[in-house]
Design an enzyme around this catalytic site. Structure first.
Site, PDB file in Angstrom:
ATOM      1  N   GLU A  97      21.257  34.127 -25.507  1.00 19.12           N
ATOM      2  CA  GLU A  97      20.195  33.155 -25.262  1.00 19.12           C
ATOM      3  C   GLU A  97      18.880  33.703 -25.815  1.00 19.12           C
ATOM      4  OE1 GLU A  97      20.124  32.773 -20.981  1.00 19.12           O
ATOM      5  OE2 GLU A  97      19.735  30.647 -21.180  1.00 19.12           O
ATOM      6  N   GLY A 156      19.397  31.254 -12.464  1.00 23.94           N
ATOM      7  CA  GLY A 156      18.751  32.345 -13.179  1.00 23.94           C
ATOM      8  C   GLY A 156      19.696  32.943 -14.188  1.00 23.94           C
ATOM      9  N   SER A 157      19.496  34.205 -14.467  1.00 21.57           N
ATOM     10  CA  SER A 157      20.281  34.844 -15.530  1.00 21.57           C
ATOM     11  C   SER A 157      21.717  35.109 -15.079  1.00 21.57           C
ATOM     12  CB  SER A 157      19.611  36.158 -15.919  1.00 21.57           C
ATOM     13  OG  SER A 157      19.598  37.017 -14.801  1.00 21.57           O
ATOM     14  N   GLU A 194      25.110  21.020  -9.139  1.00 20.43           N
ATOM     15  CA  GLU A 194      23.929  20.588  -8.394  1.00 20.43           C
ATOM     16  C   GLU A 194      23.623  19.150  -8.775  1.00 20.43           C
ATOM     17  OE1 GLU A 194      21.245  24.170  -7.199  1.00 20.43           O
ATOM     18  OE2 GLU A 194      21.102  23.857  -9.339  1.00 20.43           O
ATOM     19  N   PRO A 248      11.299  32.179  -4.349  1.00 19.16           N
ATOM     20  CA  PRO A 248      10.898  31.752  -5.695  1.00 19.16           C
ATOM     21  C   PRO A 248      10.584  32.973  -6.543  1.00 19.16           C
ATOM     22  CG  PRO A 248       9.040  31.575  -4.189  1.00 19.16           C
ATOM     23  CD  PRO A 248      10.184  32.152  -3.376  1.00 19.16           C
ATOM     24  N   CYS A 281      17.414  26.566 -19.912  1.00 17.33           N
ATOM     25  CA  CYS A 281      18.851  26.893 -19.983  1.00 17.33           C
ATOM     26  C   CYS A 281      19.607  25.841 -20.784  1.00 17.33           C
ATOM     27  CB  CYS A 281      19.429  27.015 -18.583  1.00 17.33           C
ATOM     28  SG  CYS A 281      19.130  25.561 -17.593  1.00 17.33           S
ATOM     29  N   GLU A 295      23.914  28.695 -11.104  1.00 17.21           N
ATOM     30  CA  GLU A 295      23.492  27.984 -12.320  1.00 17.21           C
ATOM     31  C   GLU A 295      22.907  29.042 -13.235  1.00 17.21           C
ATOM     32  OE1 GLU A 295      24.257  25.070 -13.000  1.00 17.21           O
ATOM     33  OE2 GLU A 295      24.499  23.985 -11.115  1.00 17.21           O
ATOM     34  N   LEU A 296      23.671  29.449 -14.231  1.00 17.57           N
ATOM     35  CA  LEU A 296      23.278  30.635 -15.006  1.00 17.57           C
ATOM     36  C   LEU A 296      22.835  30.255 -16.415  1.00 17.57           C
ATOM     37  CD1 LEU A 296      26.158  32.853 -13.613  1.00 17.57           C
ATOM     38  CD2 LEU A 296      23.895  32.469 -12.677  1.00 17.57           C
ATOM     39  N   TRP A 330      11.668  31.087 -12.778  1.00 22.37           N
ATOM     40  CA  TRP A 330      10.290  30.722 -13.109  1.00 22.37           C
ATOM     41  C   TRP A 330      10.207  29.555 -14.089  1.00 22.37           C
ATOM     42  CZ3 TRP A 330      10.366  31.118 -18.272  1.00 22.37           C
ATOM     43  CH2 TRP A 330      11.206  32.059 -18.856  1.00 22.37           C
ATOM     44  N   ASN A 331      11.303  29.209 -14.771  1.00 19.50           N
ATOM     45  CA  ASN A 331      11.126  28.209 -15.842  1.00 19.50           C
ATOM     46  C   ASN A 331      11.004  26.778 -15.313  1.00 19.50           C
ATOM     47  OD1 ASN A 331      13.842  28.228 -15.231  1.00 19.50           O
ATOM     48  ND2 ASN A 331      14.534  27.964 -17.328  1.00 19.50           N
TER      49      ASN A 331
HETATM   50  P1  NAP Z   1      16.484  36.057 -13.341  1.00 15.90           P
HETATM   51  O1  NAP Z   1      15.820  37.313 -13.725  1.00 15.90           O
HETATM   52  O2  NAP Z   1      17.923  36.085 -13.071  1.00 15.90           O
HETATM   53  O3  NAP Z   1      15.680  35.520 -12.072  1.00 15.90           O
HETATM   54  C1  NAP Z   1      16.068  34.399 -11.337  1.00 15.90           C
HETATM   55  C2  NAP Z   1      15.716  34.604  -9.869  1.00 15.90           C
HETATM   56  O4  NAP Z   1      16.397  35.741  -9.364  1.00 15.90           O
HETATM   57  C3  NAP Z   1      14.232  34.876  -9.627  1.00 15.90           C
HETATM   58  O5  NAP Z   1      13.855  34.353  -8.369  1.00 15.90           O
HETATM   59  C4  NAP Z   1      14.199  36.395  -9.585  1.00 15.90           C
HETATM   60  O6  NAP Z   1      13.062  36.862  -8.928  1.00 15.90           O
HETATM   61  C5  NAP Z   1      15.472  36.653  -8.818  1.00 15.90           C
HETATM   62  N1  NAP Z   1      15.984  38.001  -8.960  1.00 15.90           N
HETATM   63  C6  NAP Z   1      15.728  38.930  -9.926  1.00 15.90           C
HETATM   64  N2  NAP Z   1      16.373  40.079  -9.658  1.00 15.90           N
HETATM   65  C7  NAP Z   1      17.053  39.894  -8.506  1.00 15.90           C
HETATM   66  C8  NAP Z   1      17.895  40.713  -7.712  1.00 15.90           C
HETATM   67  N3  NAP Z   1      18.184  41.982  -8.060  1.00 15.90           N
HETATM   68  N4  NAP Z   1      18.425  40.196  -6.585  1.00 15.90           N
HETATM   69  C9  NAP Z   1      18.149  38.946  -6.222  1.00 15.90           C
HETATM   70  N5  NAP Z   1      17.347  38.108  -6.919  1.00 15.90           N
HETATM   71  C10 NAP Z   1      16.818  38.581  -8.055  1.00 15.90           C
HETATM   72  O7  NAP Z   1      16.322  34.920 -14.398  1.00 15.90           O
HETATM   73  P2  NAP Z   1      15.031  34.519 -15.191  1.00 15.90           P
HETATM   74  O8  NAP Z   1      14.907  35.376 -16.374  1.00 15.90           O
HETATM   75  O9  NAP Z   1      13.874  34.476 -14.266  1.00 15.90           O
HETATM   76  O10 NAP Z   1      15.369  33.011 -15.578  1.00 15.90           O
HETATM   77  C11 NAP Z   1      15.895  32.682 -16.791  1.00 15.90           C
HETATM   78  C12 NAP Z   1      17.388  32.483 -16.702  1.00 15.90           C
HETATM   79  O11 NAP Z   1      17.689  31.399 -15.835  1.00 15.90           O
HETATM   80  C13 NAP Z   1      17.982  32.105 -18.027  1.00 15.90           C
HETATM   81  O12 NAP Z   1      19.158  32.838 -18.262  1.00 15.90           O
HETATM   82  C14 NAP Z   1      18.308  30.625 -17.882  1.00 15.90           C
HETATM   83  O13 NAP Z   1      19.320  30.165 -18.717  1.00 15.90           O
HETATM   84  C15 NAP Z   1      18.632  30.545 -16.444  1.00 15.90           C
HETATM   85  N6  NAP Z   1      18.479  29.185 -15.960  1.00 15.90           N
HETATM   86  C16 NAP Z   1      19.600  28.483 -15.661  1.00 15.90           C
HETATM   87  C17 NAP Z   1      19.497  27.187 -15.217  1.00 15.90           C
HETATM   88  C18 NAP Z   1      20.731  26.430 -14.887  1.00 15.90           C
HETATM   89  O14 NAP Z   1      20.626  25.475 -14.144  1.00 15.90           O
HETATM   90  N7  NAP Z   1      21.904  26.815 -15.350  1.00 15.90           N
HETATM   91  C19 NAP Z   1      18.247  26.579 -15.074  1.00 15.90           C
HETATM   92  C20 NAP Z   1      17.108  27.321 -15.383  1.00 15.90           C
HETATM   93  C21 NAP Z   1      17.248  28.635 -15.821  1.00 15.90           C
HETATM   94  P3  NAP Z   1      11.823  37.456  -9.787  1.00 15.90           P
HETATM   95  O15 NAP Z   1      11.568  36.480 -10.895  1.00 15.90           O
HETATM   96  O16 NAP Z   1      10.743  37.542  -8.798  1.00 15.90           O
HETATM   97  O17 NAP Z   1      12.274  38.790 -10.326  1.00 15.90           O
END
Ligand code: NAP
Length: 494
Positions: free
Chosen positions: A397, A245-246, A474, A193, A301, A267-268, A168-169
């Site tokens: 984080e 994501g996370s 990426e 998304p 991130c 990309e975590l 979402w960010n």
């Molecule tokens: P997240 O909870 O891991 O969510 C990321 C994506 O995964 C969302 O589309 C989410 O959907 C989905 N998701 C959640 N649970 C899932 C499951 N069990 N199976 C499959 N997909 C699932 O992360 P977030 O809290 O939204 O995002 C923040 C994190 O992203 C931070 O740790 C940040 O550092 C990281 N990030 C990394 C980068 C990079 O390039 N390294 C860039 C941006 C952000 P829903 O949201 O609908 O649950």
């Protein structure tokens, strides 16, 4: 079941092109609410208002998106590269043409300041432009033969259907960064998304249709993430997964990919150190530190989480950084402040937890330290000094507008502290000494090292992390690697 797409619920703002507001998923070139027509509500984090409803697709519906992508794969992958490039180019132009509407949708659903949202649309579009150009580049390499009477070539071929899962960010740029690379390589895409910010992705799907991508080439499936994504992880037709994501969910997808040996890009999370030596330009460092900490309201991130400052300039940095932080404006993204709301209650609770923990362990509060009265999801820009190494904020984080500062005495000590994390995405380094820049850049275990500046990303560079910050890269030519297989062909002459 009503087949009418949900309406944009906000009366305060209008889209120049209302058709960009989509609430159904986009599968096989059609807008669908799935068999059950279940919907979920999306709200504006600035004020909790209801923006609109979005389709919540079932596992069966989601599997059908793979059917559509698989069907589209043959024609798309065998299309001439210049035709794929032209379609991507049209998508790029349409994204820029609709920049204002896309930025508005993003700010309303994500909360980020409207200037940042415009910046993200430009950034996201730049990947589509870059990979439109890359789509035309040769993907065959001639090799000087090591065998008598043989001709040797190495080809790169698209892997098949690629699953993309985005956070979402950065609801727009994370999708274009993945999708443009996959599509340029000749893959077709199923994308999920975040349920918190689906409208940006659905608007991109609408523009992909207008750009002329054949039905099934680019599919966006909304709904509950585990329900939508799990069938993709089990499906052996899905050959690649790219996730941002996370770290926790990244590890889950890594495990789920094992059975079908999918290509993986992860990309975590990040936990960026910001290292300031006494010989740096202090004022410039303060300016860059503000960007490194507070862009995307700290929900980035790449956000600096740990500030290490050499002792001779420690108090001066703390004072100047605190002064600059206390000037930051906070408010709803459409008012274009410096800092908008956080994404949800859990994010606000995490700021409170990290601040209370650091203060309990002896940190000094220089500014902020509490919720902001702009609304439920706002937190004050906060600076903590003398933060001990055992504070949570030095290991996890924070993902919000809280900066933690600690002093250091030697180069060796600070590099060891900076590397003392399982994350390895980006490190910021401020010093004027070229030899130290070289030594530190070599020693820092991070995928990206930013020296005397903050903004270093862009379409031509390989974005990604070391250690548990991820796998693969990426952007840049490397961004297409996970979406291609290498095939070696050896032809006998004799
Ligand atoms: P997240 O909870 O891991 O969510 C990321 C994506 O995964 C969302 O589309 C989410 O959907 C989905 N998701 C959640 N649970 C899932 C499951 N069990 N199976 C499959 N997909 C699932 O992360 P977030 O809290 O939204 O995002 C923040 C994190 O992203 C931070 O740790 C940040 O550092 C990281 N990030 C990394 C980068 C990079 O390039 N390294 C860039 C941006 C952000 P829903 O949201 O609908 O649950």
């Amino acid at each position: 079941m009503s087949m009418v797409q949900p309406k944009f619920r906000t009366t305060q703002f209008e889209l120049a092109d209302p058709a960009l507001f989509r609430g159904f998923s986009y599968v096989g070139g059609r807008w669908t609410a799935g068999a059950s027509a279940q919907m979920f509500a999306v709200t504006n984090p600035a004020d909790g208002s209801h923006l609109g409803d979005v389709a919540s697709l079932s596992a069966t519906d989601s599997a059908q998106a793979v059917d559509a992508a698989q069907q589209a794969f043959g024609p798309w992958s065998s299309m001439l590269p210049q035709q794929r490039a032209a379609t991507l180019r049209r998508w790029y132009e349409l994204i820029l043409e609709h920049r204002e509407d896309l930025a508005l949708l993003m700010t309303l659903e994500q909360g980020k300041p409207i200037s940042e949202a415009r910046g993200e649309i430009d950034y996201g579009a730049s990947f589509v432009e870059f990979f439109a150009e890359e789509a035309r580049r040769p993907n065959i390499e001639g090799v000087t033969s090591h065998l008598p009477d043989a001709e040797v070539e190495v080809w790169r071929e698209p892997v098949g259907v690629a699953a993309l899962i985005t956070p979402w960010n950065f609801p727009s740029a994370m999708l274009t960064r993945k999708a443009a690379a996959a599509l340029a390589a000749g893959c077709t895409v199923v994308a999920h998304p975040s349920a918190q910010t689906p409208f940006s992705a659905l608007a991109l799907a609408e523009l992909s249709e207008r750009a002329g991508f054949p039905a099934g080439t680019f599919n966006v499936v909304t709904g509950d993430a585990p329900v939508v994504v799990e069938p993709w992880m089990k499906d052996r037709r899905v050959r690649a997964v790219s996730f941002t994501g996370s770290t926790e969910i990244g590890k889950l997808l890594y495990r789920q990919s094992a059975d079908t040996v999918k290509r993986l890009v992860l990309e975590l999370g990040g936990h960026a150190p910001f290292i300031l030596f006494a010989d740096a330009d202090l004022d410039q460092a303060v300016e860059e530190a503000i960007k490194a900490k507070f862009a995307t309201s700290g929900q980035d991130c790449l956000g600096a989480n740990r500030f290490f400052v050499e002792r001779p300039v420690y108090e001066a940095f703390c004072a100047k950084f605190t002064e600059a932080t206390s000037r930051l404006t906070v408010g709803a993204g459409m008012d274009d402040p410096d800092i908008g709301p956080l994404m949800n209650d859990a994010a606000v609770a995490k700021q409170e937890q990290h601040v209370a923990d650091a203060l309990g362990k002896g940190a000094r509060l220089l500014t902020g330290g509490a919720r902001h009265d702009a609304g439920r999801l706002f937190y004050q820009p906060t600076v903590l000094a003398d933060v001990p190494v055992d504070a949570l904020i030095m290991h996890e984080e924070t993902f919000g507008p809280v900066a933690a500062i600690a002093p250091f005495d030697t180069e060796e000590e600070v590099l060891e502290k900076a590397n003392d994390t399982e994350y390895g995405l980006v490190a910021y380094l401020h010093t004027q000494d070229p030899r130290r820049i070289y030594r530190a850049s070599r020693t820092l275990q991070f995928g990206m090292v930013a020296v005397n500046r903050t903004k270093v990303t862009g379409a031509p560079i390989p974005f990604g992390g070391m250690k548990q910050s991820g796998l693969g890269r990426e952007g840049s030519r490397l961004g297409m690697e996970a979406f291609t297989d290498v095939k070696y062909v050896c032809r006998d002459w004799a």
